[in-house]
Scaffold this motif. Structure first.
Motif, PDB file in Angstrom:
ATOM      1  N   ILE A 143     -56.905  32.171 -78.356  1.00 13.81           N
ATOM      2  CA  ILE A 143     -55.853  32.077 -77.139  1.00 13.81           C
ATOM      3  C   ILE A 143     -54.416  31.886 -77.494  1.00 13.81           C
ATOM      4  O   ILE A 143     -53.465  32.868 -77.238  1.00 13.81           O
ATOM      5  N   SER A 196     -53.719  35.627 -78.818  1.00 15.23           N
ATOM      6  CA  SER A 196     -53.418  36.541 -77.844  1.00 15.23           C
ATOM      7  C   SER A 196     -52.115  36.134 -77.183  1.00 15.23           C
ATOM      8  O   SER A 196     -51.514  37.180 -76.733  1.00 15.23           O
ATOM      9  N   ALA A 197     -51.749  35.094 -76.733  1.00  8.78           N
ATOM     10  CA  ALA A 197     -50.446  34.573 -76.139  1.00  8.78           C
ATOM     11  C   ALA A 197     -49.241  35.126 -77.026  1.00  8.78           C
ATOM     12  O   ALA A 197     -48.293  35.547 -76.474  1.00  8.78           O
ATOM     13  N   TYR A 236     -46.655  37.775 -75.794  1.00  8.17           N
ATOM     14  CA  TYR A 236     -45.199  37.518 -75.553  1.00  8.17           C
ATOM     15  C   TYR A 236     -44.136  38.359 -76.419  1.00  8.17           C
ATOM     16  O   TYR A 236     -43.078  38.718 -76.086  1.00  8.17           O
ATOM     17  N   ASP A 253     -46.408  39.417 -66.186  1.00 11.82           N
ATOM     18  CA  ASP A 253     -46.358  38.973 -67.708  1.00 11.82           C
ATOM     19  C   ASP A 253     -46.387  37.436 -67.771  1.00 11.82           C
ATOM     20  O   ASP A 253     -47.053  36.868 -68.494  1.00 11.82           O
ATOM     21  N   LEU A 311     -49.070  34.730 -69.289  1.00  6.63           N
ATOM     22  CA  LEU A 311     -48.757  33.403 -70.067  1.00  6.63           C
ATOM     23  C   LEU A 311     -49.375  32.266 -69.492  1.00  6.63           C
ATOM     24  O   LEU A 311     -49.806  31.166 -70.264  1.00  6.63           O
ATOM     25  N   TYR A 316     -52.873  32.027 -70.357  1.00  9.41           N
ATOM     26  CA  TYR A 316     -53.057  31.358 -71.639  1.00  9.41           C
ATOM     27  C   TYR A 316     -52.863  30.158 -71.526  1.00  9.41           C
ATOM     28  O   TYR A 316     -53.712  29.222 -72.534  1.00  9.41           O
ATOM     29  N   LEU A 317     -51.756  29.494 -71.164  1.00 17.44           N
ATOM     30  CA  LEU A 317     -51.457  28.192 -70.991  1.00 17.44           C
ATOM     31  C   LEU A 317     -52.675  27.223 -70.268  1.00 17.44           C
ATOM     32  O   LEU A 317     -53.094  26.220 -71.024  1.00 17.44           O
TER      33      LEU A 317
END
Length: 145
Positions: free
Chosen positions: A45, A48-49, A53, A66, A70, A73-74
């Protein structure tokens, strides 16, 4: 000289001892795999984040899609953290991820087509259904019934 047979009580004690040892080993291996898998998922994770970014930085700007990515992902990272601490799968986090992903889909569809179609109505209905599901799942079940 004949072989001496083991007495039943000694055999039962040996069997119980071996079973307890194998259960302990099995539990240790399962727990080790559990932690290893959580670390691998968490690292994936983060990885990928960071790449998402970096792509936004290279692009010079971030779209709303986008930013929602994010947030996904959080939420996935939070879900792994909660599962790591409590050993309970936070189903509500999965629903939040699904809502965010569907919202991202709606935004991308509107950005591309600049009109609302029947597909957007279905996606909006799915978001509403998921939002209702978060209210139904208020808290994890307790062990004290």
């Amino acid at each position: 000289m004949g072989t001496k047979l083991m007495k039943p009580e000694r055999f039962n004690a040996l069997h119980a001892s071996m079973k307890a040892w194998s259960d302990e080993l099995g539990n240790l291996l399962i727990e080790a795999f559990h932690y290893l898998a959580l670390f691998v998922i968490g690292a994936s994770i983060v990885w990928s984040a960071v790449f998402a970014y970096a792509g936004m930085v290279a692009q010079g700007h971030a779209t709303i899609g986008d930013i929602l990515l994010l947030f996904i992902y959080l939420e996935l990272g939070a879900m792994v953290g909660i599962y790591f601490k409590t050993n309970v799968m936070p189903v509500r986090c999965l629903i939040y991820v699904a809502i965010t992903a569907l919202a991202r889909l709606v935004i991308a569809d509107v950005s591309a087509h600049h009109e609302a179609g029947m597909g957007m109505l279905w996606v909006s209905a799915a978001i509403l259904l998921l939002a209702i599901a978060t209210r139904v799942i208020l808290k994890p079940p307790s062990d004290n019934g």
